[in-house]
Design a protein around this motif. Structure first.
Motif, mmCIF file in Angstrom:
data_model
loop_
_atom_site.group_PDB
_atom_site.id
_atom_site.type_symbol
_atom_site.label_atom_id
_atom_site.label_comp_id
_atom_site.label_asym_id
_atom_site.label_seq_id
_atom_site.Cartn_x
_atom_site.Cartn_y
_atom_site.Cartn_z
ATOM 1 N N VAL A 14 -3.341 17.133 -3.799
ATOM 2 C CA VAL A 14 -4.660 17.741 -3.622
ATOM 3 C C VAL A 14 -5.618 16.699 -3.082
ATOM 4 C CG1 VAL A 14 -6.592 18.881 -4.780
ATOM 5 C CG2 VAL A 14 -4.244 19.382 -5.480
ATOM 6 N N CYS A 15 -6.327 17.041 -2.038
ATOM 7 C CA CYS A 15 -7.288 16.124 -1.421
ATOM 8 C C CYS A 15 -8.436 15.857 -2.390
ATOM 9 C CB CYS A 15 -7.806 16.708 -0.122
ATOM 10 S SG CYS A 15 -9.073 15.690 0.675
ATOM 11 N N ARG A 43 -0.751 15.062 2.759
ATOM 12 C CA ARG A 43 0.617 14.603 2.904
ATOM 13 C C ARG A 43 0.639 13.065 2.958
ATOM 14 N NH1 ARG A 43 0.764 19.030 1.665
ATOM 15 N NH2 ARG A 43 1.899 20.794 2.577
ATOM 16 N N ARG A 44 1.800 12.532 2.695
ATOM 17 C CA ARG A 44 1.938 11.076 2.715
ATOM 18 C C ARG A 44 1.601 10.530 4.098
ATOM 19 N NH1 ARG A 44 7.199 9.390 -0.967
ATOM 20 N NH2 ARG A 44 6.680 10.722 -2.759
ATOM 21 N N PHE A 45 0.941 9.353 4.081
ATOM 22 C CA PHE A 45 0.451 8.779 5.340
ATOM 23 C C PHE A 45 0.621 7.255 5.304
ATOM 24 C CE2 PHE A 45 -3.018 7.694 8.392
ATOM 25 C CZ PHE A 45 -2.496 8.364 9.492
ATOM 26 N N ARG A 103 -0.467 5.928 0.591
ATOM 27 C CA ARG A 103 -1.679 6.514 1.150
ATOM 28 C C ARG A 103 -1.389 7.963 1.555
ATOM 29 N NH1 ARG A 103 -4.223 3.303 6.052
ATOM 30 N NH2 ARG A 103 -2.156 3.796 6.883
ATOM 31 N N PHE A 104 -2.431 8.795 1.485
ATOM 32 C CA PHE A 104 -2.291 10.215 1.832
ATOM 33 C C PHE A 104 -3.349 10.597 2.875
ATOM 34 C CE2 PHE A 104 -0.602 9.685 -2.402
ATOM 35 C CZ PHE A 104 0.545 10.456 -2.402
ATOM 36 N N ARG A 105 -3.044 11.654 3.622
ATOM 37 C CA ARG A 105 -3.991 12.170 4.628
ATOM 38 C C ARG A 105 -4.063 13.679 4.521
ATOM 39 N NH1 ARG A 105 -3.829 10.888 11.141
ATOM 40 N NH2 ARG A 105 -5.871 11.825 11.659
ATOM 41 N N CYS A 106 -5.299 14.176 4.433
ATOM 42 C CA CYS A 106 -5.525 15.614 4.297
ATOM 43 C C CYS A 106 -5.482 16.280 5.673
ATOM 44 C CB CYS A 106 -6.873 15.872 3.621
ATOM 45 S SG CYS A 106 -7.246 17.619 3.390
ATOM 46 N N ALA A 111 -5.937 7.132 -1.333
ATOM 47 C CA ALA A 111 -4.808 6.741 -2.173
ATOM 48 C C ALA A 111 -4.863 7.543 -3.460
ATOM 49 C CB ALA A 111 -4.855 5.250 -2.484
ATOM 50 N N ALA A 112 -3.720 7.756 -4.054
ATOM 51 C CA ALA A 112 -3.675 8.507 -5.304
ATOM 52 C C ALA A 112 -4.416 7.751 -6.395
ATOM 53 C CB ALA A 112 -2.228 8.743 -5.722
ATOM 54 N N PRO A 113 -5.238 8.437 -7.200
ATOM 55 C CA PRO A 113 -5.952 7.749 -8.289
ATOM 56 C C PRO A 113 -4.954 7.124 -9.262
ATOM 57 C CG PRO A 113 -6.804 9.970 -7.931
ATOM 58 C CD PRO A 113 -5.534 9.867 -7.143
ATOM 59 N N HIS A 114 -5.274 5.930 -9.750
ATOM 60 C CA HIS A 114 -4.402 5.267 -10.712
ATOM 61 C C HIS A 114 -5.248 4.417 -11.646
ATOM 62 C CE1 HIS A 114 -4.966 2.282 -7.525
ATOM 63 N NE2 HIS A 114 -4.716 1.355 -8.437
#
Length: 287
Positions: A2-3, A12-14, A24-27, A35-38
């Motif tokens: 989810v963006c 999706r993965r980027f 990293r992800f790109r909407c 980046a996914a929260p951590h």
């Protein structure tokens, strides 16, 4: 994924970024990258789960070098995690262990070394190297550590240790220590006549001829000496605190005798002890 911006389920993965290769992800909807929260452990890159495993291994007697091999982390990273956790542990212990009403308290000192033995310290040796002592005060009934201090075995550190104990306890209780003379003046200074204080002097005898070393003799007598008040003679004992000393040596590798796992700096020794005391006190509170 989810963006985090438009909340659409079209990310999706980027690729990756940074030396740690963070995903990293790109909407596809708003074209933003993220980046996914951590979660993090303080300011460290190490994730909390890995940090928890590292500290658990350390508190179960595993050396820093062994943890480095098992977890694939650099030794300095492990020590940095230890120091960060120790700061929090010391703050928790300092604020929570207050106004305790014990009945019987036992005091003792646990020997260790930093860098090398005291006899091998040279003028150019780093500050803090040599013999060090961990002073512990134990509630004989709950097995809770009430106070601790690290320093040389002298009257000055006895005063500092007993002062800290007096700030954490309330009411009248019985204190038993070994025959170290520094306790006499320190307890008189900070407790006065408001405690029942006795010392237990152990007399050692040589069982076999040979070179003398710590532990080579056996106890042939234990002489109680009343210093103030009216202590209960059946409770003049240091057995519980001496067993607690053994627990320290079992759970912290740097206290194991005749090994290379000793502390290289006094700061690391203090951090390891602070971490252990908070962990041990929490365990005692649960039981």
């Amino acid at each position: 994924m989810v963006c985090i911006r438009c909340k659409h389920d079209t990310a999706r993965r980027f690729g990756y970024y940074g030396k740690r290769r963070i995903q990293r992800f790109r909407c596809r909807s708003c074209r933003s990258t993220f980046a996914a929260p951590h979660t993090t452990f303080g300011e460290h890159y190490t994730d909390p789960e890995t940090a928890s495993k590292v500290l658990s291994l350390m508190l179960e007697g595993t050396s820093v070098r062994a943890i480095s091999r098992l977890m694939g982390l650099h030794q300095q990273t492990i020590l940095a995690l230890m120091n960060t956790a120790a700061e929090n542990a010391h703050r928790v212990f300092d604020t929570q262990v207050r106004n305790v009403r014990p009945k019987f308290v036992q005091l003792d000192e646990l020997w260790c070394m930093v860098g090398c033995h005291g006899k091998n310290v040279r003028p150019k040796s780093p500050a803090g190297w040599g013999d060090q002592w961990v002073w512990l005060a134990l509630d004989s009934e709950t097995k809770m550590i009430l106070s601790y201090h690290i320093g040389g075995r002298n009257a000055l550190n006895a005063y500092r240790f007993v002062f800290d104990l007096s700030q954490r306890t309330v009411g009248r209780f019985q204190i038993t220590s070994d025959a170290f003379k520094g306790y006499v003046g320190a307890i008189e200074e900070w407790f006065g006549a408001d405690t029942d204080f006795a010392q237990l002097q152990k007399i050692y005898g040589r069982s076999e001829p040979g070179p003398e070393w710590y532990g080579s003799g056996r106890v042939i007598a234990a002489v109680p000496r009343v210093r103030s008040g009216s202590p209960d003679f059946t409770r003049i004992s240091t057995s519980h605190i001496e067993r607690a000393n053994l627990t320290v040596r079992m759970h912290l590798r740097r206290f194991a005798r005749k090994t290379s796992g000793i502390s290289n700096t006094l700061a690391n020794l203090k951090a390891a002890v602070a971490l252990y005391v908070a962990w041990y006190t929490t365990s005692a509170a649960r039981t």
